[in-house]
Design an enzyme around this catalytic site. Structure first.
Site, PDB file in Angstrom:
ATOM      1  N   TYR A 230      34.474  61.968 -40.251  1.00 31.37           N
ATOM      2  CA  TYR A 230      33.479  62.650 -41.802  1.00 31.37           C
ATOM      3  C   TYR A 230      34.253  64.313 -41.324  1.00 31.37           C
ATOM      4  CZ  TYR A 230      30.554  58.296 -41.832  1.00 31.37           C
ATOM      5  OH  TYR A 230      29.790  57.035 -41.970  1.00 31.37           O
TER       6      TYR A 230
ATOM      7  N   HIS B 165      29.467  51.417 -32.260  1.00 35.00           N
ATOM      8  CA  HIS B 165      30.096  53.015 -32.037  1.00 35.00           C
ATOM      9  C   HIS B 165      28.859  53.980 -31.121  1.00 35.00           C
ATOM     10  CE1 HIS B 165      34.228  53.113 -34.655  1.00 35.00           C
ATOM     11  NE2 HIS B 165      33.343  51.907 -33.572  1.00 35.00           N
TER      12      HIS B 165
ATOM     13  N   PRO C  79      27.884  56.467 -50.381  1.00 36.95           N
ATOM     14  CA  PRO C  79      28.467  55.333 -49.725  1.00 36.95           C
ATOM     15  C   PRO C  79      28.489  56.861 -48.229  1.00 36.95           C
ATOM     16  CG  PRO C  79      30.174  56.252 -51.028  1.00 36.95           C
ATOM     17  CD  PRO C  79      29.232  56.584 -51.800  1.00 36.95           C
TER      18      PRO C  79
END
Ligand code: APR
Ligand code: PHB
Length: 394
Positions: free
Chosen positions: A201, A72, A293
């Site tokens: 996100y 990515h 995380p």
């Protein structure tokens, strides 16, 4: 039994260290309290930094990752109805990340270890560490009703947050830093095509959401939930509904839903134990530190600890450089704290906290707007996300 390095725990830290030592001709035994099926059943992180990718290749376990992993070049930050791409590659002079599940890394390492004929003792009960401050440390455990003793030069504590290694260090010599966040992540694994080619996100008034993946046909999605939430109360339908509400419209519209394969809630915590060594015992990975995380740093920090201890042990056994041993903790902690900072920052920026009111929601949006609005801001996000450099051991 006798070995050069006794490794406690066969998660990614223990297995990767074992594999590197094995290839360098340094004898090691892994002592693990669970069985292989349990270890392979855990669904964990999925984003590997370049440094970890290189280390896996160096360990001779990069082939399947290079075939099946997804490189990515960037990821998306969604907030305030917008979607902003962080172009990792152009912002960092060519660095990228590899999307490849921790479960797969673990499987590759277990297979390589078996092929090399190295010993892993599974189902070891009552593991105890002895004589850590002396020249001849040893490990004992119970197996099939018998007490076994392993004499060694060094012990690598790779037994995770709840392991015995950190607890074997006298409490008064450890300094512990901790922050427990008032929320968790509800994660779902599903055989559906990813909603976006890259990770998303999302900061949303209802709480954080993350769209990740394991392959072009398997997704891993998360929504922030309160710390008291129970997974039984989340039907697949309720999960998909909540995820959709937190995504920008164009993504929500193309979200493909399906039955979950796995569903679980993970708490969020920041934790560091200092120092990361005590006599001949060295702590690695989750045994020494935990990150929330949000920055995808947990597994990658384990890899940088492994790299540091491996390079020190190579010089110890090949060049007699025992002077390097005492530098292990300081070298690791410099990088650990930077990843702690980034993970805490990403968490603070993207989640809804119990005291998040309209004002702090605007401040979060403005901070995101400010960072993505400047080249310097984007660069600081990108260089942390791809992973800060490993310190040389000389
Ligand atoms: N004796 C022997 N083995 C133990 C003991 C013990 N007393 N306690 C725990 N273990 C084993 C666990 O069963 C587990 O297999 O140690 C292993 C620790 O593995 P992890 O928790 O996965 O920790 P680590 O290898 O450091 O992996 C790094 O990065 O993405 C994060 O949390 C994620 O697991 C990941 C971690
Ligand atoms: C995941 O794919 O599980 C994942 C990806 C990125 C994160 C956390 C988890 O920041």
């Amino acid at each position: 039994m006798k070995t050069q390095v006794a490794i406690i725990g066969s998660g990614p830290s223990g297995l990767l260290l074992g594999q590197l030592l094995q290839r360098a001709g340094i004898d090691n035994i892994i002592i693990e309290r669970k069985d292989p099926a349990y270890i392979l059943s855990r669904i964990r992180a999925g984003v590997l930094e370049q440094g970890m990718v290189d280390l896996l290749r160096e360990a001779g376990v990069g082939a399947r990752m290079d075939r099946e992993g997804l490189v990515h070049d960037g990821f998306e930050l969604a907030f305030d109805g917008r979607c902003e791409r962080i172009d990792l590659k152009s912002l960092t002079g060519g660095q990228t990340v590899m999307v490849y599940g921790q479960t797969e890394v673990t499987r590759d390492l277990m297979e390589a270890r078996q092929a090399a004929g190295a010993l892993t003792v599974y189902d070891a009960e009552d593991v105890q560490l002895h004589e850590l401050k002396g020249e001849r440390p040893y490990v004992t455990f119970q197996k099939n009703g018998e007490r076994v003793r392993v004499d060694c030069d060094y012990i690598a504590g790779c037994d995770g947050f709840h392991g015995v290694s950190r607890q074997s260090i006298p409490a008064e010599t450890l300094k512990v830093f901790e922050r427990v966040y008032p929320f968790g992540w509800l994660g779902v694994l599903a055989d559906t095509p990813p909603v976006n080619e890259e990770l998303v996100y999302a900061n949303h008034a209802r709480g954080f959401a993350l769209c990740s993946m394991r392959s072009p046909t398997r997704t891993r999605y998360y929504v922030q939930v309160s710390a008291e939430e129970r997974v039984e109360d989340w039907s697949d339908e309720r999960f998909w509904e909540e995820l959709k509400r937190r995504l920008p419209t164009h993504l929500a519209e193309r979200l493909v839903t399906g039955p979950s394969i796995e569903k679980s809630i993970a708490p969020l915590r920041s934790f560091v134990a200092e120092p990361m060594q005590y006599g001949h015992l060295f702590l690695l990975g989750d045994a020494a530190h935990i990150v929330p995380p949000t920055g995808a740093k947990g597994l990658n920090l384990a890899a940088s600890d492994v790299s540091t201890l491996y390079r020190i042990l190579l010089k110890v056994y090949r060049e007699g450089r025992t002077d390097l041993l005492q530098r292990y903790s300081a070298i690791c902690l410099r990088r650990v704290w930077k990843a702690e900072r980034f993970s805490w920052w990403m968490t603070s920026l993207l989640h809804k906290f119990p005291d998040t009111d309209a004002f702090s929601q605007r401040i979060q949006q403005t901070e995101l707007d400010y960072y993505v609005g400047s080249q310097a801001g984007r660069q600081t996000i990108a260089e942390n996300y791809v992973g800060l450099p490993y310190e040389a051991v000389e």
